[in-house]
Design an enzyme around this catalytic site. Structure first.
Site, mmCIF file in Angstrom:
data_model
loop_
_atom_site.group_PDB
_atom_site.id
_atom_site.type_symbol
_atom_site.label_atom_id
_atom_site.label_comp_id
_atom_site.label_asym_id
_atom_site.label_seq_id
_atom_site.Cartn_x
_atom_site.Cartn_y
_atom_site.Cartn_z
ATOM 1 N N CYS A 278 98.890 -22.155 39.763
ATOM 2 C CA CYS A 278 100.226 -21.592 39.945
ATOM 3 C C CYS A 278 100.608 -20.695 38.769
ATOM 4 O O CYS A 278 100.214 -20.924 37.633
ATOM 5 C CB CYS A 278 101.243 -22.716 40.083
ATOM 6 S SG CYS A 278 100.969 -23.686 41.561
ATOM 7 N N LYS B 36 96.546 -35.200 44.770
ATOM 8 C CA LYS B 36 95.865 -33.903 44.674
ATOM 9 C C LYS B 36 95.183 -33.772 43.324
ATOM 10 O O LYS B 36 94.008 -33.384 43.241
ATOM 11 C CB LYS B 36 96.853 -32.754 44.850
ATOM 12 C CG LYS B 36 96.304 -31.386 44.428
ATOM 13 C CD LYS B 36 97.314 -30.279 44.533
ATOM 14 C CE LYS B 36 98.096 -30.080 43.283
ATOM 15 N NZ LYS B 36 97.438 -29.330 42.185
ATOM 16 N N ASN B 37 95.893 -34.110 42.259
ATOM 17 C CA ASN B 37 95.355 -33.848 40.918
ATOM 18 C C ASN B 37 94.252 -34.819 40.533
ATOM 19 O O ASN B 37 93.369 -34.482 39.753
ATOM 20 C CB ASN B 37 96.489 -33.792 39.895
ATOM 21 C CG ASN B 37 97.372 -32.564 40.137
ATOM 22 O OD1 ASN B 37 96.940 -31.604 40.781
ATOM 23 N ND2 ASN B 37 98.600 -32.608 39.667
ATOM 24 N N ASP C 107 106.200 -31.201 37.597
ATOM 25 C CA ASP C 107 105.927 -30.827 38.992
ATOM 26 C C ASP C 107 107.062 -31.186 39.935
ATOM 27 O O ASP C 107 107.089 -30.720 41.074
ATOM 28 C CB ASP C 107 104.620 -31.472 39.463
ATOM 29 C CG ASP C 107 103.421 -30.886 38.737
ATOM 30 O OD1 ASP C 107 102.340 -31.509 38.754
ATOM 31 O OD2 ASP C 107 103.579 -29.816 38.107
ATOM 32 N N ARG D 272 98.490 -25.863 49.745
ATOM 33 C CA ARG D 272 97.510 -26.186 48.696
ATOM 34 C C ARG D 272 97.632 -27.650 48.288
ATOM 35 O O ARG D 272 96.665 -28.266 47.845
ATOM 36 C CB ARG D 272 97.752 -25.316 47.450
ATOM 37 C CG ARG D 272 97.338 -23.883 47.558
ATOM 38 C CD ARG D 272 97.434 -23.195 46.210
ATOM 39 N NE ARG D 272 96.813 -24.021 45.174
ATOM 40 C CZ ARG D 272 97.051 -23.856 43.856
ATOM 41 N NH1 ARG D 272 97.895 -22.915 43.456
ATOM 42 N NH2 ARG D 272 96.456 -24.615 42.966
ATOM 43 N N ARG E 134 98.535 -19.350 31.082
ATOM 44 C CA ARG E 134 97.929 -20.699 31.205
ATOM 45 C C ARG E 134 96.564 -20.652 30.512
ATOM 46 O O ARG E 134 95.526 -20.665 31.130
ATOM 47 C CB ARG E 134 97.818 -21.102 32.672
ATOM 48 C CG ARG E 134 99.179 -21.242 33.331
ATOM 49 C CD ARG E 134 99.135 -21.866 34.696
ATOM 50 N NE ARG E 134 98.884 -23.302 34.656
ATOM 51 C CZ ARG E 134 98.776 -24.054 35.758
ATOM 52 N NH1 ARG E 134 98.838 -23.478 36.945
ATOM 53 N NH2 ARG E 134 98.553 -25.356 35.682
#
Ligand code: EPZ
Length: 415
Positions: free
Chosen positions: A117, A22-23, A303, A395, A122
């Site tokens: 998230c 995903k990242n 994570d 997601r 952040r």
């Protein structure tokens, strides 16, 4: 926001195909904005963060062909700068990479009010300072960045590790005039994957994956074909699902080389790790909780912090989980308490006392990985559980109900 209904207590056994990262996907999709022509990305995870990234690219004029759920072709010849699409930007953290991409391409960008998230603050101060190091100037009372004469290579020093800041600096620097040196760069695997893609487009990036990256700016980058790395967080998630159900799950194509810190933690719990061909499996019963500290890569990944907490919760003895990356990433623990998790929280350290097993409950996902942790507890618990706000989980995890069902879980998604 949808919900999962899980009738737990079943051993999960079988093989799961790990998705593309995903990242990596969200970083490389945004990075296409600094290239010309066609890019084809394969091994794309079929997740909503990717869908939202593609909507952002389309908004800026990219032409997009979804060849399959895991392959996309993007053409950037007609892109143009426009006002930020706030509704799309807020959905993902990766929209912050538009800073580097739009500054590089157009010499101007509004500061994206990115989502992601909710782990407490952040900020993007280190991203902005990186852009200023490369010649950009804050405008409109700090709401936009401008560099009409084009970005210029420089030394970018990050006071602390930032994955997104490193990614933004790379995207901004690949077409800056001259040389850029990024000092104290983050080392996560998706930074290497991004650099592999950009170098295949004609960029000249050295040292990605180390804490010092050197970039020689180029005038033009041309799109290319790229196959994404696999997702180590998804692989780690399914390994935990196997352990909390005392099952046997083979994670095919797990990026084993990137997961050593996670593997050694599982071994500290008493689990065994078996690698065969391109799959990895973990097994273990009567595990013993131990202390875990999250760290920037190659340390234990933040994570997977929620997932190791669930495992600790049904391991013998007491274990602590210390979160050193985010200021408040334990929101899921209160939800897990509804399923029987016993914990004390002080500052950024969770102390968990093991119980024999979770009980079924109705829990609400608070974020992506926290939601995946709630599923782990529900899979362990004998009986019917509900996981609300399930769309958080979609997601970042492709086909999770289908993959879990194929492993023997009784799970249903209700929109
Ligand atoms: C990336 O987030 C990942 N997201 C996160 O994964 C991951 O948890 C995180 O890196 C750490 O590995 C994506 O790649 C899209 P950071 P990012 O910048 O870039 C502070 C998931 O579940 N900070 O490394 O936002 C920040 O507040 C997601 O896949 C500043 O203070 O993480 C945090 O405390 C969740 N100023 C720390 O640094 C800044 O300018 C690390 O953040 C930037 C960050």
């Amino acid at each position: 926001m949808g919900k999962y209904i899980i009738n737990g207590g079943k051993k999960l056994c079988g093989t799961v195909d790990i998705q593309g990262s995903k990242n990596s996907a969200v970083a490389i999709l945004i990075a296409t904005l600094v290239t010309d022509g066609d890019t084809v990305i394969s091994n794309l995870p079929d997740i909503t963060d990717v869908d939202n990234c593609l909507k952002i690219l389309s908004y800026y004029g990219c032409r997009i062909w979804r060849e399959s759920p895991t392959c996309v072709k993007i053409n950037t010849d007609d892109i143009r700068n426009r006002a930020m699409p706030c509704n799309l930007i807020k959905k993902i953290r990766a929209s912050s990479y538009l800073m580097g991409a739009l500054l590089s391409r157009f010499g101007y960008c509004e500061l994206p009010e990115s989502g992601g998230c909710n782990f407490g603050a952040r900020p993007v101060d280190m991203h902005i300072n990186a852009m200023i190091s490369l010649g950009a100037t804050l405008r409109s009372g700090g709401k936009s960045l401008e560099c009409r004469s084009g970005l210029t290579g420089n030394t970018v020093v990050f006071p602390s590790k930032t994955v997104g800041g490193t990614i933004n600096a790379i995207i901004a620097a690949v077409k800056a005039k001259g040389t850029t040196v990024i000092v104290n760069a983050a080392r996560e695997p998706h930074i290497k994957d991004l650099s592999l893609y950009l170098n295949s487009c004609g960029a000249e990036i050295y040292g990605a994956g180390s804490d010092r990256i050197v970039i020689y700016g180029k005038n033009k980058l041309t799109g290319s074909l790229h196959t994404l790395d696999y997702d180590m967080i998804e692989a780690g998630t399914y390994m935990i699902y196997g352990l909390v159900t005392e099952g046997k799950i083979y994670c095919r194509n797990a990026p084993i080389g990137e997961m050593q810190s996670f593997f050694s933690t599982l071994k500290n719990f008493g689990a065994s790790i078996t690698v065969c061909n391109s799959s990895v499996k973990t097994e273990g019963k009567h595990l013993k909780a131990c202390d875990v500290i999250t760290e920037p890569f190659p340390g234990f990944p933040t994570d997977l912090q929620p997932l190791i907490t669930v495992l600790s919760g049904v391991s013998e003895g007491q274990g602590t989980i210390s979160e050193t990356i985010f200021s408040s990433r334990f929101g899921y623990a209160t939800e897990l308490q509804k399923s029987g998790l016993r914990f004390d929280l002080s500052e950024r350290k969770l102390t968990v006392t093991g119980i024999s097993g979770y009980r079924p409950g109705v829990m609400s996902a608070t974020d992506l990985r926290g939601g995946a942790a709630l599923i782990a507890a529900a899979l362990n618990a004998g009986g019917r559980s509900e996981i609300l706000n399930a769309d958080y989980i979609r997601r970042g995890y492709s086909d999770i109900e289908k993959k879990l069902s194929q492993l023997g879980a009784d799970i249903e998604y209700q929109p």
